[in-house]
Design an enzyme around this catalytic site. Structure first.
Site, short mmCIF file in Angstrom:
data_model
loop_
_atom_site.label_atom_id
_atom_site.label_comp_id
_atom_site.label_asym_id
_atom_site.label_seq_id
_atom_site.Cartn_x
_atom_site.Cartn_y
_atom_site.Cartn_z
CB CYS A 50 3.63 -6.89 4.94
SG CYS A 50 5.33 -6.70 5.02
CD GLN A 112 12.23 0.39 3.30
OE1 GLN A 112 12.78 -0.47 3.92
NE2 GLN A 112 12.95 1.30 2.58
CD GLN A 116 5.71 0.03 5.80
OE1 GLN A 116 6.16 -0.30 6.67
NE2 GLN A 116 5.48 -0.76 4.74
CB ALA A 186 3.89 -0.09 -9.25
N GLY A 187 4.44 -0.31 -5.55
CA GLY A 187 4.59 0.45 -4.22
C GLY A 187 6.16 0.56 -3.85
#
EC number: 1.2.1.70
Length: 416
Positions: A50, A112, A116, A186-187
């Site tokens: 994102c 995070q 990724q 729901a990731g």
């Protein structure tokens, strides 16, 4: 070997442009194959989140890679070029290490991004766009990110975009324990949001997802209710807080749906936090009274506070990434020397084979053995010393004492 990193992120571009250059999960496999075909090595990895889209290539031309990115998304050069950054060689290596370590994240040190980057690497391997150099680069990067986590305090009281979203909710609502929350997606990010909400006393959560099974799996841990995306209109009016993060290419919540929900709520305020790229919630929702819409670009105040508390740890982490990027380039140079040695040996062996075959033919035709051997030795010597002799001559004529000295050392003429 020429590593190139080209990208766009939250520092260089607005969310509008970032969502235009983002790669959806269902298309990234083919996109990496297409990108890799534009490199000489066939190696490429695309990291698309994102907050950033980055292209990592080995033996690729920078201008060609940028052209590919623009063509793939149908964007004009003048719109994209000012927001792009690029790194080469050791700078590209260090940039990837900084990204994976959370040093280039919107929230400094957030963990995070490592997951990724790992996911992007796995997808590249599945697409067949990973070979020796890129494989070693990413494996080293994962080790460096782990080293940063264990040797610095960068991960202490770990925060993330999810943490920032919940922090914003805490600033708006006096107590989260009485609020009702609708989570869309729901990731990993939404799962982190749910964890932070639970830690802050939220007892009523609904999780909406494209696949009900995934939502149900997550809800078991947080004692939440699982629904499908189609059921959102029924649950939206009950939500005080809506936090959304999916990979949907189109908005999930439109202005009309939210407006209807607000009427059913009798205009009780609703906080909506959209942390997806492309956006899950239509920007026009912000025009509605009693709807308070925030995107990832609105989280900067929380992020700046976080940066201040982690500055010292970040400085230590920067030293680690700098050192490790140099060590990786040492490996690259050693790889290049191995290739050069292999090529030189192959060339010398080819000369030897050619001259030996010629000598054997002469012997088979009854040539004098001693004469044939002397001729073989002379020809082999002349062929092998031809290139070094030329290099010595050129260096001497040009007065290049440095090169001349290196050649003499390499040829064993200067023995200490």
């Amino acid at each position: 070997m020429s590593l190139v990193a080209i990208g766009i992120n939250h520092k260089t571009a607005t969310v509008d442009l970032r969502e235009k250059v983002a790669f959806s999960p269902d298309k990234i496999h083919d996109a990496m194959k297409s990108l890799a075909s534009r490199t000489r090595s066939g190696e490429a990895v695309i990291v698309s989140t994102c907050n950033r889209t980055e292209l990592y290539c080995n033996n690729g031309d920078e201008a060609d890679i940028i052209e590919w990115l623009e063509e793939y998304h149908g964007l004009d050069h003048q719109d994209v070029a000012p927001c792009l950054y690029n790194y080469h060689g050791q700078a590209a290596v260090r940039h990837l290490m900084r990204v994976a370590s959370g040093l280039d994240s919107l929230i400094l040190g957030e963990p995070q991004i490592l997951g990724q980057v790992k996911q992007a690497f796995v997808k590249a391997k599945e697409a067949g766009t990973v070979a020796l150099t890129i494989d070693r680069l990413f494996q080293n990067t994962f080790s460096v990110a782990k080293k940063v986590r264990t040797e610095t305090e960068i991960g202490a009281a770990a925060v993330s975009v999810a943490f920032a979203a919940v922090s914003m909710a805490k600033h708006i609502f006096s107590s989260l324990s009485t609020t009702k929350v609708l989570l869309i997606g729901a990731g990993e990010t939404i799962e982190l949001v749910a964890k932070h909400l639970k830690d802050n006393g939220v007892a009523s959560m609904v999780v909406a997802n494209r696949t009900l099974e995934r939502a149900q799996s997550m809800c078991e841990e947080f004692n939440a209710t699982a629904i499908t995306l189609a059921q959102i209109p029924d649950f939206l009016p009950k939500a005080d807080i809506v936090i959304s993060s999916t990979a949907s290419p189109l908005p999930i919540l439109g202005k009309g749906m939210v407006e209807k929900a607000l009427k059913q709520r009798r205009h009780q305020p609703m906080l909506l936090v959209d942390i997806a790229v492309p956006r899950d919630i239509e920007p026009e929702v912000a025009d509605l009274d009693d709807a308070f819409l925030y995107t990832v670009d609105d989280l900067h105040s929380i992020i700046e506070q976080n940066k201040a508390s982690r500055k010292e740890a970040a400085e230590q982490a920067e030293l680690i990434t700098e050192e490790q990027s140099y060590l990786f380039m040492d490996w690259v140079r050693s790889l290049e020397s191995v290739d050069s040695i292999r090529e030189y040996r192959s060339q010398s062996m080819a000369i030897k084979d050619e001259l030996v075959e010629r000598a054997l033919n002469k012997l088979a035709q009854g040539g004098d053995t001693e004469q044939v051997l002397i001729e073989l030795a002379n020809r082999l010597t002349n062929r092998l010393i031809h290139a070094p002799t030329q290099a010595l001559t050129v260096a001497s004529r040009q007065g290049d004492l440095n090169t001349l000295g290196q050649l003499r050392t390499a040829l064993g003429l200067d023995k200490n």
